[in-house]
Scaffold this motif. Structure first.
Motif, PDB file in Angstrom:
ATOM      1  N   LEU A  71      57.216 -11.282 -41.285  1.00  0.00           N
ATOM      2  CA  LEU A  71      58.744 -10.960 -41.552  1.00  0.00           C
ATOM      3  C   LEU A  71      58.988 -10.191 -42.406  1.00  0.00           C
ATOM      4  CD1 LEU A  71      60.590 -14.539 -41.048  1.00  0.00           C
ATOM      5  CD2 LEU A  71      60.804 -12.337 -39.529  1.00  0.00           C
ATOM      6  N   ILE A  72      58.473 -10.369 -43.732  1.00  0.00           N
ATOM      7  CA  ILE A  72      58.788  -9.292 -44.673  1.00  0.00           C
ATOM      8  C   ILE A  72      58.237  -7.820 -44.389  1.00  0.00           C
ATOM      9  CG2 ILE A  72      57.812  -8.681 -47.159  1.00  0.00           C
ATOM     10  CD1 ILE A  72      57.509 -11.751 -47.721  1.00  0.00           C
ATOM     11  N   THR A  73      57.101  -7.732 -43.805  1.00  0.00           N
ATOM     12  CA  THR A  73      56.757  -6.166 -43.249  1.00  0.00           C
ATOM     13  C   THR A  73      57.494  -5.610 -42.322  1.00  0.00           C
ATOM     14  OG1 THR A  73      54.430  -7.067 -43.529  1.00  0.00           O
ATOM     15  CG2 THR A  73      54.938  -5.106 -42.184  1.00  0.00           C
ATOM     16  N   VAL A  74      58.116  -6.498 -41.484  1.00  0.00           N
ATOM     17  CA  VAL A  74      59.224  -6.024 -40.288  1.00  0.00           C
ATOM     18  C   VAL A  74      60.469  -5.690 -41.246  1.00  0.00           C
ATOM     19  CG1 VAL A  74      60.468  -6.566 -38.342  1.00  0.00           C
ATOM     20  CG2 VAL A  74      58.139  -7.053 -38.405  1.00  0.00           C
ATOM     21  N   GLY A  75      60.871  -6.525 -41.935  1.00  0.00           N
ATOM     22  CA  GLY A  75      62.236  -6.260 -42.594  1.00  0.00           C
ATOM     23  C   GLY A  75      62.068  -4.900 -43.577  1.00  0.00           C
ATOM     24  N   LEU A  76      61.054  -5.038 -44.210  1.00  0.00           N
ATOM     25  CA  LEU A  76      60.809  -3.601 -45.208  1.00  0.00           C
ATOM     26  C   LEU A  76      60.890  -2.441 -44.228  1.00  0.00           C
ATOM     27  CD1 LEU A  76      58.295  -4.807 -48.115  1.00  0.00           C
ATOM     28  CD2 LEU A  76      60.944  -4.160 -48.185  1.00  0.00           C
ATOM     29  N   ALA A  77      60.019  -2.283 -43.169  1.00  0.00           N
ATOM     30  CA  ALA A  77      59.975  -1.448 -42.139  1.00  0.00           C
ATOM     31  C   ALA A  77      61.493  -0.782 -41.497  1.00  0.00           C
ATOM     32  CB  ALA A  77      59.035  -1.654 -41.061  1.00  0.00           C
ATOM     33  N   VAL A  78      62.132  -1.828 -41.467  1.00  0.00           N
ATOM     34  CA  VAL A  78      63.656  -1.643 -40.769  1.00  0.00           C
ATOM     35  C   VAL A  78      64.363  -1.101 -41.914  1.00  0.00           C
ATOM     36  CG1 VAL A  78      65.889  -2.530 -40.222  1.00  0.00           C
ATOM     37  CG2 VAL A  78      63.787  -3.381 -39.139  1.00  0.00           C
ATOM     38  N   VAL A  79      64.302  -1.436 -43.214  1.00  0.00           N
ATOM     39  CA  VAL A  79      64.870  -0.620 -44.277  1.00  0.00           C
ATOM     40  C   VAL A  79      64.532   0.587 -44.600  1.00  0.00           C
ATOM     41  CG1 VAL A  79      65.086  -1.249 -46.936  1.00  0.00           C
ATOM     42  CG2 VAL A  79      65.612  -3.103 -45.427  1.00  0.00           C
ATOM     43  N   ALA A  80      63.241   0.849 -44.520  1.00  0.00           N
ATOM     44  CA  ALA A  80      62.589   2.117 -44.692  1.00  0.00           C
ATOM     45  C   ALA A  80      63.036   2.995 -43.648  1.00  0.00           C
ATOM     46  CB  ALA A  80      60.997   1.943 -44.867  1.00  0.00           C
ATOM     47  N   TYR A  81      63.041   2.659 -42.354  1.00  0.00           N
ATOM     48  CA  TYR A  81      63.641   3.473 -41.275  1.00  0.00           C
ATOM     49  C   TYR A  81      64.990   4.047 -41.452  1.00  0.00           C
ATOM     50  CZ  TYR A  81      64.726   5.222 -36.703  1.00  0.00           C
ATOM     51  OH  TYR A  81      65.202   6.044 -35.777  1.00  0.00           O
ATOM     52  N   LEU A  82      65.755   3.329 -42.164  1.00  0.00           N
ATOM     53  CA  LEU A  82      67.242   3.456 -42.455  1.00  0.00           C
ATOM     54  C   LEU A  82      67.218   4.187 -43.620  1.00  0.00           C
ATOM     55  CD1 LEU A  82      68.898  -0.058 -41.382  1.00  0.00           C
ATOM     56  CD2 LEU A  82      68.567   2.164 -39.975  1.00  0.00           C
ATOM     57  N   LEU A  83      66.693   4.353 -44.653  1.00  0.00           N
ATOM     58  CA  LEU A  83      66.825   4.762 -45.777  1.00  0.00           C
ATOM     59  C   LEU A  83      65.996   6.054 -46.197  1.00  0.00           C
ATOM     60  CD1 LEU A  83      66.989   1.877 -48.311  1.00  0.00           C
ATOM     61  CD2 LEU A  83      68.855   2.921 -47.187  1.00  0.00           C
ATOM     62  N   ILE A  84      64.738   6.335 -45.287  1.00  0.00           N
ATOM     63  CA  ILE A  84      63.830   7.229 -45.903  1.00  0.00           C
ATOM     64  C   ILE A  84      64.084   8.330 -44.759  1.00  0.00           C
ATOM     65  CG2 ILE A  84      61.342   7.987 -45.934  1.00  0.00           C
ATOM     66  CD1 ILE A  84      60.757   5.206 -46.808  1.00  0.00           C
ATOM     67  N   ALA A  85      64.649   9.503 -45.261  1.00  0.00           N
ATOM     68  CA  ALA A  85      64.780  10.911 -44.521  1.00  0.00           C
ATOM     69  C   ALA A  85      63.226  11.264 -44.195  1.00  0.00           C
ATOM     70  CB  ALA A  85      65.502  11.647 -45.327  1.00  0.00           C
ATOM     71  N   ASP A  86      63.296  11.802 -42.892  1.00  0.00           N
ATOM     72  CA  ASP A  86      62.136  12.459 -42.474  1.00  0.00           C
ATOM     73  C   ASP A  86      61.860  13.938 -43.142  1.00  0.00           C
ATOM     74  OD1 ASP A  86      63.928  13.561 -41.078  1.00  0.00           O
ATOM     75  OD2 ASP A  86      62.786  13.878 -39.236  1.00  0.00           O
ATOM     76  N   PHE A  87      62.820  14.450 -43.624  1.00  0.00           N
ATOM     77  CA  PHE A  87      62.543  15.586 -44.411  1.00  0.00           C
ATOM     78  C   PHE A  87      63.961  15.765 -45.266  1.00  0.00           C
ATOM     79  CE2 PHE A  87      61.297  20.277 -44.900  1.00  0.00           C
ATOM     80  CZ  PHE A  87      59.937  19.890 -44.926  1.00  0.00           C
TER      81      PHE A  87
END
Length: 186
Positions: free
Chosen positions: A37-53
């Motif tokens: 659950l922690i991994t999936v939660g952090l993945a969602v947060v990273a997807y929303l916050l980290i720009a691909d470029f």
């Protein structure tokens, strides 16, 4: 950062293992469930916050974005989006430097994962309980983070990264050989 997280993962595993029997689940199931659950939660947060470029970010001003793109171009000259093609893919696949970097990455991550995976098992083989082995796994990781930060500082100040990498690789090989070939002293 991953080394520090690996060290505290054993403490988290200990805490979750104490939930053994709760809701009809064994301790190891709680570990997998909560850490997943922690991994999936952090993945969602990273997807929303980290720009691909840098040019696609939503949090920097225009001037800051322009500065970052200028620095990327000055460093490696690839700040503009480049369309992928089969010719480029083939050239990357045949590039010896990429395979060497992959081998270096493999050589640097395998020992870390080996220690993270087998340290609790080794400690349990020495007569420690599951709880003790999980708790005793954390201190070496904390020490390695301190060592890594000191080494990173020295690399930056001296500019001699290869010497430090060679030294750390030799230490890693020696440590793994001691772990792998040490005789049981019981």
């Amino acid at each position: 950062m991953s080394v520090l997280a690996g060290g505290f993962a054993s403490i988290l595993a200990y805490g979750l293992y104490t939930l053994d029997g709760k809701a009809g689940r064994s301790g190891w199931r709680w570990i997998l469930f909560v850490e997943g659950l922690i991994t999936v939660g952090l993945a969602v947060v990273a997807y929303l916050l980290i720009a691909d470029f840098p040019d696609k970010n939503r949090f920097l001003t225009y001037e800051e974005t322009k500065l970052i793109i200028h620095r990327i171009n000055a460093d490696r000259g690839d700040a503009e989006y480049d369309q992928m093609s089969w010719a480029k893919f083939r050239s990357y696949l045949l590039d010896v430097k990429i395979w060497c970097f992959g081998l270096l990455f493999f050589g640097s991550t395998v020992p870390s994962y080996a220690i993270a995976s087998f340290a609790p098992i080794i400690l349990m083989g020495g007569g420690r309980s599951v709880v003790q082995s999980q708790l005793l796994t954390a201190p070496p990781f904390v020490a390695s983070v301190v060592f890594a930060l000191i080494t990173a500082y020295l690399c930056d100040k001296t500019g001699k990264r290869s010497l430090y990498l060679i030294g750390q690789a030799a230490l890693c090989i020696a440590g793994l050989m001691l772990t792998g070939y040490a005789q049981n002293n019981n």
